[in-house]
Design a protein around this motif. Structure first.
Motif, PDB file in Angstrom:
ATOM      1  N   LEU B 414     -37.824  58.918  45.023  1.00 30.59           N
ATOM      2  CA  LEU B 414     -36.842  59.232  46.073  1.00 30.59           C
ATOM      3  C   LEU B 414     -36.916  58.212  47.213  1.00 30.59           C
ATOM      4  N   ARG B 415     -38.129  57.898  47.612  1.00 31.86           N
ATOM      5  CA  ARG B 415     -38.287  56.965  48.735  1.00 31.86           C
ATOM      6  C   ARG B 415     -37.815  55.574  48.356  1.00 31.86           C
ATOM      7  N   ASP B 416     -38.058  55.194  47.114  1.00 27.41           N
ATOM      8  CA  ASP B 416     -37.599  53.873  46.675  1.00 27.41           C
ATOM      9  C   ASP B 416     -36.081  53.809  46.580  1.00 27.41           C
ATOM     10  N   MET B 417     -35.483  54.945  46.246  1.00 28.73           N
ATOM     11  CA  MET B 417     -34.022  54.977  46.152  1.00 28.73           C
ATOM     12  C   MET B 417     -33.386  54.806  47.526  1.00 28.73           C
ATOM     13  N   TYR B 418     -34.018  55.349  48.540  1.00 25.71           N
ATOM     14  CA  TYR B 418     -33.430  55.320  49.879  1.00 25.71           C
ATOM     15  C   TYR B 418     -34.431  54.710  50.855  1.00 25.71           C
ATOM     16  N   PRO B 419     -34.662  53.415  50.745  1.00 21.85           N
ATOM     17  CA  PRO B 419     -35.692  52.806  51.599  1.00 21.85           C
ATOM     18  C   PRO B 419     -35.294  52.936  53.070  1.00 21.85           C
ATOM     19  N   GLY B 420     -36.268  53.223  53.888  1.00 20.51           N
ATOM     20  CA  GLY B 420     -36.004  53.310  55.322  1.00 20.51           C
ATOM     21  C   GLY B 420     -35.431  54.644  55.764  1.00 20.51           C
ATOM     22  N   SER B 425     -33.326  62.919  55.881  1.00 22.66           N
ATOM     23  CA  SER B 425     -32.264  62.320  55.072  1.00 22.66           C
ATOM     24  C   SER B 425     -32.670  62.318  53.604  1.00 22.66           C
ATOM     25  N   LEU B 426     -33.931  61.958  53.345  1.00 16.91           N
ATOM     26  CA  LEU B 426     -34.412  61.942  51.963  1.00 16.91           C
ATOM     27  C   LEU B 426     -34.235  63.296  51.303  1.00 16.91           C
ATOM     28  N   LEU B 427     -34.614  64.344  52.047  1.00 16.81           N
ATOM     29  CA  LEU B 427     -34.622  65.679  51.466  1.00 16.81           C
ATOM     30  C   LEU B 427     -33.216  66.188  51.165  1.00 16.81           C
ATOM     31  N   ARG B 428     -32.216  65.562  51.809  1.00 15.95           N
ATOM     32  CA  ARG B 428     -30.841  66.006  51.544  1.00 15.95           C
ATOM     33  C   ARG B 428     -30.348  65.605  50.153  1.00 15.95           C
ATOM     34  N   HIS B 429     -31.028  64.648  49.520  1.00 18.58           N
ATOM     35  CA  HIS B 429     -30.541  64.167  48.220  1.00 18.58           C
ATOM     36  C   HIS B 429     -30.977  65.077  47.080  1.00 18.58           C
ATOM     37  N   ARG B 430     -30.576  66.337  47.178  1.00 20.80           N
ATOM     38  CA  ARG B 430     -30.867  67.288  46.103  1.00 20.80           C
ATOM     39  C   ARG B 430     -29.888  67.082  44.957  1.00 20.80           C
ATOM     40  N   ASP B 431     -30.364  67.231  43.735  1.00 25.39           N
ATOM     41  CA  ASP B 431     -29.500  67.160  42.547  1.00 25.39           C
ATOM     42  C   ASP B 431     -28.664  65.887  42.502  1.00 25.39           C
ATOM     43  N   GLU B 432     -29.191  64.801  43.061  1.00 16.73           N
ATOM     44  CA  GLU B 432     -28.424  63.557  43.058  1.00 16.73           C
ATOM     45  C   GLU B 432     -29.154  62.454  42.329  1.00 16.73           C
ATOM     46  N   VAL B 433     -30.473  62.571  42.275  1.00 16.60           N
ATOM     47  CA  VAL B 433     -31.246  61.440  41.768  1.00 16.60           C
ATOM     48  C   VAL B 433     -31.746  61.726  40.353  1.00 16.60           C
ATOM     49  N   PHE B 434     -31.427  60.781  39.480  1.00 13.99           N
ATOM     50  CA  PHE B 434     -31.847  60.879  38.088  1.00 13.99           C
ATOM     51  C   PHE B 434     -33.001  59.887  37.862  1.00 13.99           C
ATOM     52  N   VAL B 435     -34.055  60.359  37.228  1.00 14.10           N
ATOM     53  CA  VAL B 435     -35.154  59.437  36.880  1.00 14.10           C
ATOM     54  C   VAL B 435     -35.237  59.357  35.354  1.00 14.10           C
ATOM     55  N   PRO B 436     -35.075  58.152  34.799  1.00 10.80           N
ATOM     56  CA  PRO B 436     -35.251  58.009  33.348  1.00 10.80           C
ATOM     57  C   PRO B 436     -36.669  58.433  32.961  1.00 10.80           C
ATOM     58  N   ALA B 437     -36.794  59.012  31.793  1.00 11.02           N
ATOM     59  CA  ALA B 437     -38.079  59.561  31.363  1.00 11.02           C
ATOM     60  C   ALA B 437     -39.184  58.511  31.376  1.00 11.02           C
ATOM     61  N   ASP B 438     -38.861  57.298  30.875  1.00 10.19           N
ATOM     62  CA  ASP B 438     -39.937  56.293  30.820  1.00 10.19           C
ATOM     63  C   ASP B 438     -40.341  55.846  32.216  1.00 10.19           C
ATOM     64  N   GLY B 496     -32.391  62.022  28.366  1.00  2.57           N
ATOM     65  CA  GLY B 496     -33.120  60.780  28.604  1.00  2.57           C
ATOM     66  C   GLY B 496     -33.911  60.728  29.895  1.00  2.57           C
ATOM     67  N   GLY B 497     -33.978  61.838  30.596  1.00  7.55           N
ATOM     68  CA  GLY B 497     -34.741  61.775  31.845  1.00  7.55           C
ATOM     69  C   GLY B 497     -34.737  63.086  32.601  1.00  7.55           C
ATOM     70  N   PHE B 498     -34.853  62.987  33.925  1.00  2.49           N
ATOM     71  CA  PHE B 498     -35.014  64.175  34.763  1.00  2.49           C
ATOM     72  C   PHE B 498     -34.131  64.067  35.992  1.00  2.49           C
ATOM     73  N   MET B 499     -33.621  65.205  36.418  1.00  5.04           N
ATOM     74  CA  MET B 499     -32.857  65.282  37.655  1.00  5.04           C
ATOM     75  C   MET B 499     -33.783  65.858  38.724  1.00  5.04           C
ATOM     76  N   ILE B 500     -33.809  65.219  39.879  1.00  2.19           N
ATOM     77  CA  ILE B 500     -34.649  65.750  40.958  1.00  2.19           C
ATOM     78  C   ILE B 500     -33.864  66.850  41.667  1.00  2.19           C
ATOM     79  N   GLY B 501     -34.384  68.059  41.639  1.00  2.26           N
ATOM     80  CA  GLY B 501     -33.659  69.192  42.185  1.00  2.26           C
ATOM     81  C   GLY B 501     -34.096  69.518  43.607  1.00  2.26           C
ATOM     82  N   GLU B 502     -34.936  70.538  43.758  1.00  2.00           N
ATOM     83  CA  GLU B 502     -35.318  71.013  45.088  1.00  2.00           C
ATOM     84  C   GLU B 502     -36.307  70.040  45.743  1.00  2.00           C
ATOM     85  N   THR B 503     -35.738  69.152  46.554  1.00  3.94           N
ATOM     86  CA  THR B 503     -36.571  68.099  47.165  1.00  3.94           C
ATOM     87  C   THR B 503     -37.639  68.666  48.098  1.00  3.94           C
ATOM     88  N   ASN B 504     -37.321  69.795  48.765  1.00  2.00           N
ATOM     89  CA  ASN B 504     -38.327  70.396  49.652  1.00  2.00           C
ATOM     90  C   ASN B 504     -39.603  70.711  48.886  1.00  2.00           C
TER      91      ASN B 504
END
Lengths: 310, 527
Positions: B414-420, B425-438, B496-504
């Motif tokens: 999450l932090r790498d997706m939204y540097p700075g 703000s980071l925690l607002r990105h619920r159900d938005e970020v997909f991480v490939p399994a590998d 093929g991966g995972f969705m980041i859900g409840e960021t809290n």
């Protein structure tokens, strides 16, 4: 009641503290690495082992060079227990990690009730009985009060503070600034400019100290800025002489030889600059001082850097 | 174990109440101030929520009206009466029958909650909890020390289940039962109350804020320690909201250790006091959602009595226990090295050792001019140093469980997706970020490698099995644990991966590794 005061260290500072305690009416037992008698005064007894010292004194004042303090503390630790108060008068921070000396004492002895001396007290004044001022710090009020009881007399005022970290860092960092004071004077910087630079230096020191957990205000107290004023007013501190030697174009060993006494600043300053850099504290005065001591800048460059902005 | 003093608590209760009251009254420098302070605070509290305490309210109104005119003797008498009343209210109960029953019943009760229709499972209750709960640490030393002095357990605190689980661990390890202060509000929870009431818990009413009450509590704890009652404090105060391992402690109750020790020396009946830091580590935390939201809302300080979180909902407890029962080692309690009140390490034969390993007499630390002296200022400093040593122990003894490691890897993504971006703000990105399994596997492998390096230098502990687990196994285990317990999914498996859900919750679980430097530290600058 163990009314006797223990002093560890037969050098000039140890002898001075023994004199101060003696003048305050206390019996003193003194341990020195050297076998010859350090003081010839009734009421100051030289002992040859820490066990004798620990059996007779609760309050132990440590005044040995910083490079031997760990070894001495370890030996002392075999003789003392939790009932002793150990207070050191060493201006310095130990090792690369800038460990305060009180921490070294805690690591090497079972003692918890530790403290530190600081401030503009000068050995010669204490020995001669001329009026002087000292600071003592401990997080244990009973320790600061014991030191005050042990040393205070009509010719010595002891001010107390709980900010142990502050006094230890201030003593060490202000010692570094005194090199700058000696340097500035020797290259003919005007008193106003010198005062301005040193005040900036004290501010830098206070920010560094605060990052280490000290109270910034301690740097503007008897344990801090008073040291600078005393040095500028003419107190012969070896740091000032080292600065003067640098101003005369002597570096490294040559400068040290001229001073004839060990000074902590040359090892301390680069470590302090690294410490500040890691914590993103801007310290132009200390940085320039490091360059001056390393001989990587000449007089004009040093002055130009210190006068410039940024 | 049956010779532990707590087994005689009921016989001693009156004399304890007596001693607490007389000490509090004896130490009161200004009875008028204490009474006025008590009346002021109680009137304020009861005015806002009178409930069924009208009589109490009237009593304090009356006190406020008359205390100014009272004679000194009358004030002392009122102080004595009030202290006695509070001490009696605080004093718990210890029923040896309930104790021996509960050590058998508790696992069964928990199992019945797990599988209410299958009574045959109840027989296996003990074995089930044995499997879920792992205890680690210097057990032989602790058992030996229990016979030589008072053990004061000071664990981390993240859940209302802590005291129950901790109590079970002590019993299983052959350690004596402890007395401990529990929020009075917990006694209203039928599930927890029965066991706590009869297992040496004393009641702390956190609504009462005045000095006199605090003095009664502190003195009560000191008297218990001095009389040899093994005790349990959660020195973090309340449950940790953020899940960051405690870095600062509330020192009030801990300070009673050195006081009790000193008083025992003065009475010439030395009672050694041994502090035992411990970490309680959960694969899943019962109240995670409420706690982290409370932390983020920065209302933690005001809402320290949460009346409506997951621990009051039996169905949530049941779901949690079912979840935990599917993973072995899902709760790890790790005991640290015991220390005396002056931070010296203590050996099994009760010797205090300084940092260099020399034996040192702990009594020497409270000695002045050849006498054992009580000194509040000195003891406050000893207690500060003790608190720092306990926090260092917490950091070393924190157990990295799969959920924390996977959450740390996820949060790093999450932090790498939204540097700075700032935390909120980071925690607002619920159900938005997909991480490939590998990628997630690689990140989990990185995090685990760091954790291994820390374990190699005694700065962290890996949960059993984690060291050699493949990243995919850690991810599977975490996803399985989270899903079905937390109402909002933390990490959802998709193509093929995972969705980041409840960021809290990602933040919550990764926070456990913040102090060790592996996770992001939400309260530290420079990140």
């Amino acid at each position: 009641m163990r009314n006797t005061i223990g002093v560890v260290g037969g050098g000039r500072w140890g002898v001075a503290l023994a004199h101060a305690a003696h003048r305050a009416g206390r019996e003193v037992v003194l341990w020195s690495r050297r076998s010859e008698k350090a003081v010839a005064l009734d009421g100051i007894e030289q002992v040859d082992g820490f066990r004798t010292l620990a059996a007779r004194a609760t309050l132990v004042l440590v005044a040995v060079p910083s490079e031997v303090v760990r070894d001495v503390a370890r030996q002392l630790g075999d003789a003392i227990d939790g009932s002793h108060y150990v207070v050191h008068g060493i201006r310095g921070l130990s090792g690369e990690g800038l460990t305060p000396i009180s921490e070294v004492i805690r690591e090497e002895t079972p003692c918890r009730r530790v403290g530190a001396l600081g401030g503009p007290g000068v050995a010669d004044d204490l020995i001669a009985g001329r009026p002087g001022v000292l600071a003592v710090a401990s997080r244990f009020p009973e320790v600061t009060h014991a030191v005050r009881d042990a040393l205070e007399s009509p010719s010595l005022r002891v001010s107390i503070t709980p900010d142990l970290t502050g006094v230890e860092w201030a003593s060490a960092l202000i010692g570094c600034l005194l090199v700058a004071a000696g340097f500035g004077r020797s290259i003919g910087v005007s008193p106003g400019v010198l005062a301005g630079l040193l005040t900036r230096g004290v501010h830098e020191a206070s920010r560094i100290g605060a990052a280490a957990g000290a109270e910034a205000s301690t740097f503007f107290s008897v344990a801090g800025i008073a040291d600078v004023m005393a040095a500028l007013a003419g107190d012969e501190r070896p740091e000032v002489r080292l600065g003067a030697a640098l101003g005369d174009g002597l570096f490294g060993e040559a400068a040290r030889a001229r001073v004839g006494q060990r000074v902590e600043a040359p090892t301390l300053v680069p470590r302090v600059v690294a410490f500040a850099k890691e914590r993103r504290i801007d310290v132009p005065v200390f940085r320039t001082l490091a360059a001056a001591m390393a001989g990587t800048m000449n007089r004009d460059e040093i002055l130009a850097t210190l006068m410039s902005r940024g | 174990m049956r010779d532990a003093p707590i087994f005689h608590f009921n016989d001693e209760r009156e004399s304890i109440v007596e001693e607490v009251a007389s000490r509090v009254v004896g130490a009161a420098r200004d009875p008028l101030l204490l009474l006025n302070d008590a009346a002021y605070n109680e009137i304020k509290r009861l005015e806002a929520h009178p409930g069924n305490e009208r009589a109490e309210y009237q009593r304090f109104r009356e006190l406020a009206r008359t205390v100014g005119r009272m004679s000194d003797a009358d004030r002392v008498a009122r102080l004595d009466e009030l202290s006695r009343r509070y001490a009696r209210d605080v004093a718990g109960n210890f029923d040896p029958r309930v104790f021996s029953l509960s050590t058998k019943v508790l696992p069964r009760a928990l199992t019945m909650l797990l599988a209410p229709k299958d009574f045959s499972l109840a027989e296996e209750g003990s074995r089930l909890l044995q499997k879920h709960l792992i205890t680690q640490g210097p057990m032989d030393t602790l058992r030996a020390l229990a016979k030589r002095g008072t053990l004061v357990f000071v664990p981390t605190h993240s859940s209302n289940l802590d005291s129950v689980v901790f109590g079970f661990a002590l019993e299983r390890e052959g350690l004596p039962p402890v007395s401990y202060g529990a929020g009075k509000n917990l006694f209203t929870n039928p599930m927890l109350s029965y066991f706590m009431q009869n297992l040496g818990a004393y009641k702390v009413d956190r609504r009462i804020r005045h000095e006199l009450y605090k003095e009664v509590l502190k003195t009560y704890s000191a008297v218990l320690i001095e009389r040899g009652y093994h005790s349990l404090f959660f020195p973090g105060g309340t449950r940790c909201r953020s899940n960051v391992v405690e870095e600062r402690l509330k020192l009030g109750l801990m300070g009673t250790g050195v006081e009790a020790f000193t008083r025992s020396l003065r009475r010439k009946r030395p009672q050694r006091v041994f502090f035992v830091p411990a970490t309680i580590n959960y694969l899943l935390t019962l109240e995670a959602s409420t706690l982290i939201e409370d932390y983020l809302a920065e209302t933690g300080r005001n809402r320290y009595i949460i009346e409506d979180d997951e621990s009051t909902q039996i169905d949530r407890i049941v779901t949690l226990l079912r979840k935990l029962s599917r993973t072995s080692g899902s709760i790890v309690i790790r005991f640290g090295q015991p220390m005396d009140p002056f931070t010296n390490r203590v050996t099994a034969d009760g010797r205090s050792l300084d940092a260099r390993g020399r034996t040192v007499d702990p009594a020497s630390y409270v000695m002045r001019d050849g006498e054992y002296v009580l000194d509040d200022a000195r003891d406050a400093q000893y207690t500060r140093e003790l608190g720092e040593a306990i926090c260092r122990s917490y950091a070393r003894e924190t157990v990295a469980l799969p959920t924390s490691l996977v959450a740390a890897a996820t949060f790093a993504k999450l932090r790498d997706m939204y540097p700075g971006a700032d935390l909120f703000s980071l925690l607002r990105h619920r159900d938005e970020v997909f991480v490939p399994a590998d990628e997630l596997s690689r990140r989990v492998a990185d995090v685990t490698a760091k954790a291994r390096a820390l374990e190699d230098t005694d700065r962290l502990v890996l949960a059993p099995g984690v060291r050699h687990a493949r990243p995919e196994e850690l991810i599977d285990e975490s996803v399985r644990a989270w899903s079905g317990y937390h109402t909002r999914p933390v990490l959802t498996r998709t193509d093929g991966g995972f969705m980041i859900g409840e960021t809290n919750l990602v933040l919550y679980y990764q926070n456990r590794l913040a102090v060790s430097g592996i996770g992001f530290h939400p309260a530290r600058k420079g990140h």
